[in-house]
Each structure stands twice: as C-alpha cells, then as structure tokens.
Design a protein around this motif. Structure first.
Motif, PDB file in Angstrom:
ATOM      1  N   LEU A 111       9.393  -7.128  -5.143  1.00 51.10           N
ATOM      2  CA  LEU A 111       9.070  -6.648  -3.794  1.00 51.10           C
ATOM      3  C   LEU A 111      10.077  -5.593  -3.334  1.00 51.10           C
ATOM      4  O   LEU A 111       9.704  -4.578  -2.734  1.00 51.10           O
ATOM      5  CB  LEU A 111       9.021  -7.827  -2.817  1.00 51.10           C
ATOM      6  N   ARG A 112      11.334  -5.807  -3.666  1.00 51.32           N
ATOM      7  CA  ARG A 112      12.367  -4.820  -3.324  1.00 51.32           C
ATOM      8  C   ARG A 112      12.109  -3.517  -4.091  1.00 51.32           C
ATOM      9  O   ARG A 112      12.169  -2.416  -3.528  1.00 51.32           O
ATOM     10  CB  ARG A 112      13.745  -5.405  -3.666  1.00 51.32           C
ATOM     11  N   LYS A 172       0.852  -1.198   0.000  1.00 47.03           N
ATOM     12  CA  LYS A 172       0.000   0.000   0.000  1.00 47.03           C
ATOM     13  C   LYS A 172       0.886   1.245   0.000  1.00 47.03           C
ATOM     14  O   LYS A 172       1.918   1.281   0.676  1.00 47.03           O
ATOM     15  CB  LYS A 172      -0.877   0.040   1.252  1.00 47.03           C
ATOM     16  N   LEU A 173       0.446   2.225  -0.719  1.00 45.29           N
ATOM     17  CA  LEU A 173       1.104   3.538  -0.740  1.00 45.29           C
ATOM     18  C   LEU A 173       0.037   4.590  -0.496  1.00 45.29           C
ATOM     19  O   LEU A 173      -0.884   4.750  -1.315  1.00 45.29           O
ATOM     20  CB  LEU A 173       1.764   3.772  -2.105  1.00 45.29           C
ATOM     21  N   ALA A 185       1.551   5.669 -12.904  1.00 46.47           N
ATOM     22  CA  ALA A 185       0.313   5.155 -12.309  1.00 46.47           C
ATOM     23  C   ALA A 185      -0.051   5.941 -11.044  1.00 46.47           C
ATOM     24  O   ALA A 185      -1.229   6.227 -10.787  1.00 46.47           O
ATOM     25  CB  ALA A 185       0.460   3.669 -11.981  1.00 46.47           C
ATOM     26  N   ILE A 186       0.951   6.307 -10.258  1.00 49.27           N
ATOM     27  CA  ILE A 186       0.695   7.087  -9.042  1.00 49.27           C
ATOM     28  C   ILE A 186       0.121   8.455  -9.405  1.00 49.27           C
ATOM     29  O   ILE A 186      -0.850   8.922  -8.799  1.00 49.27           O
ATOM     30  CB  ILE A 186       1.991   7.212  -8.198  1.00 49.27           C
ATOM     31  N   LEU A 218      10.056   2.292  -3.940  1.00 48.19           N
ATOM     32  CA  LEU A 218       9.144   3.343  -4.410  1.00 48.19           C
ATOM     33  C   LEU A 218       8.209   3.832  -3.307  1.00 48.19           C
ATOM     34  O   LEU A 218       7.350   4.670  -3.556  1.00 48.19           O
ATOM     35  CB  LEU A 218       8.326   2.822  -5.592  1.00 48.19           C
ATOM     36  N   GLY A 219       8.356   3.292  -2.090  1.00 46.93           N
ATOM     37  CA  GLY A 219       7.569   3.799  -0.969  1.00 46.93           C
ATOM     38  C   GLY A 219       6.391   2.927  -0.562  1.00 46.93           C
ATOM     39  O   GLY A 219       5.681   3.252   0.394  1.00 46.93           O
TER      40      GLY A 219
END
Lengths: 154, 154
Positions: free
Chosen positions: B134-135, A150-151, B110-111, B140-141
């Motif tokens: 995953l890393r 989640k971000l 996308a963000i 990317l937060g």
C-alpha cells in the motif's frame, strides 16, 4: 415486500436512460455528459461492451421502465487456483425507486450470474464517500478486506 | 541505479514459474497449489487469459529469468464518459530480487501499456494486510479513494 424487477442485457436503445442514471448521482453529475444527441464516446463504449463476451451491461426493469443498471466483468486469473472472478461496476438505481429493495435484487442477480459463469469471487470497489453504499454491501456479505487504489491518467 | 528488466507476454512454458511466485507469498501460500505436474485449473486459466484480447499476463525478466508477474485487464465502461480502465492484479516479484526497483518498473510498464490501450484510469486493489504494498502504490501516485469489497462464493 420487495418490488420484483426483471433483468436483461442492455440494448442500444437503453443507452440514453443509462447515461441519465449515471449522471443523476452525487459523483456522476461532475463526470458525465448527458446530452442529446448522446456524445459518441458513450456509444463507442456501449459497442465495446456488447462485443466482449466477458462484459455484460445489465438493466433492471420495473413495469417496462429501466430503474437500474450495472456492469459485470468476468475475468480469469491464475491466482487463487486459476479461478474466475466477477467484478461489478457502475451500479445505479433510479432516484424514484430508492428504498424499494431494487439495489439488493440487482446485486443478488449479479451474484447468481457470477455463479452461473463459474466465478469463485464477486468483487467491487466503492468510493469511500458513498457511506450508504458501503453499509449496503456489508449487509449483503461483502467484506472490505482491500484498499481500492486509483490512478487517473490525464 | 535500478536493474533494467524486460517485459513480455507470458507463454505456456512460463506457467510453472508464475505459479511458484504466486505461492511464495504471505497470502498466496495458503491459496495456491504449486505441484508437479501443475494442476489443470492453472492451465485452463492460462488458456482463458491468452484467448482474451482484453487480458494480458505479463512477465518481467532479468538475464532471461522470470522475476515478476502481473495481469492487466482492459475494460470498457459507460461511466466516466465511456472510458476504458486498466486493472492490475496478481502482482508478484521474486523474493530474490526484492528491493531492486523491479516492482516499480513493473507498475510503470503497466501504466504505459494502459495509455497505449487508451485507458483513462489504472486501478487495483491491495489487501489491507499488505502494508508495504500500500505504501509502494501510494508512492507511485495511486490514491486509496475506494474500499475494495470481496464476496467469496460457495
């Protein structure tokens, strides 16, 4: 012997009770605003869900009272041979009925609904702090194969 | 210096390339059927995504060639004060361009798109076998606060 509950799509008049249940929760109590009148953002969200044929907000009722809520989102994907998935979110049962098998009936209902809609997978994420919930979903056959990332956007 | 890519909504003519990328993957190679002509279930899924205003299938292009794909689903929820979330799924980059920062640009795009759509959270699940992914998301937060639970049907 499980108490048999009935399921239906939520209507606008159910929204106070739904928000009350979301707020009466270990994590939800910090996140929600259960006030009278209900803040407008809840009403707007309800209307957006109601208008979207791929989202269903479902309430579980016992003797005419709402004792559970969950949202199911149906999504078409290219991956996995163009299959649809059902995502369950916002599952809550009323504190007064815990331990009566209502959560189990809710998820079983969602699984059947996903099959009706032609889905090949049911998925959900559950906060790692919710140890009871994770055990519960494991008993229902869900596998924790993925990390749920989640971000938050401000 | 990162290679700058361009983003656009996928069109029907992109679908062969999209399925090819999904199939050229550690897990996807077992799951997909990249054949000519493309199996009809992929075309039906594409049409369902295209018809849904809350789903966007996005391709990343470099010198006119598709080098990445991702799907973004926008969902209204009652929880968290009636907030919308963006869910990213099916993220793939072409093997030929790995290590050029294209995945990072895709997620950043996308963000930004999620913000434009008024979302307060971006979320995704990633298979626990995908250690590199995953890393990457952690950098990317994204926080792995949740378990991603899946139940296959039939």
């Amino acid at each position: 012997m499980e108490t048999a509950v009935e399921f239906r799509n939520a209507v606008r008049e159910d929204l106070d009770r739904i928000v009350e249940m979301l707020a009466d929760d270990m994590l939800g109590k910090e996140r929600e605003r259960f006030e009278q009148p209900l803040p407008n953002f809840y009403i707007q969200a309800f209307e957006a869900i109601e208008a979207d044929p791929n989202n269903e907000l479902i309430v579980a009722c016992l003797d005419g009272e709402i004792v559970g809520v969950q949202q199911i989102t149906f999504t078409p994907y290219i991956a996995r041979q163009g299959s649809w998935r059902a995502t369950i979110e916002g599952v809550r049962t009323a504190a007064s009925v815990r331990g009566k098998g209502i959560g189990r009936q809710m998820i079983s209902w969602a699984i059947e609904r996903a099959k009706e809609r032609g889905c090949r997978m049911v998925q959900l994420t559950s906060d790692k702090q919710r140890e009871d919930a994770l055990r519960f979903y494991g008993q229902l056959g869900f596998e924790a194969t993925h990390e749920g990332l989640k971000l938050q956007l401000e």
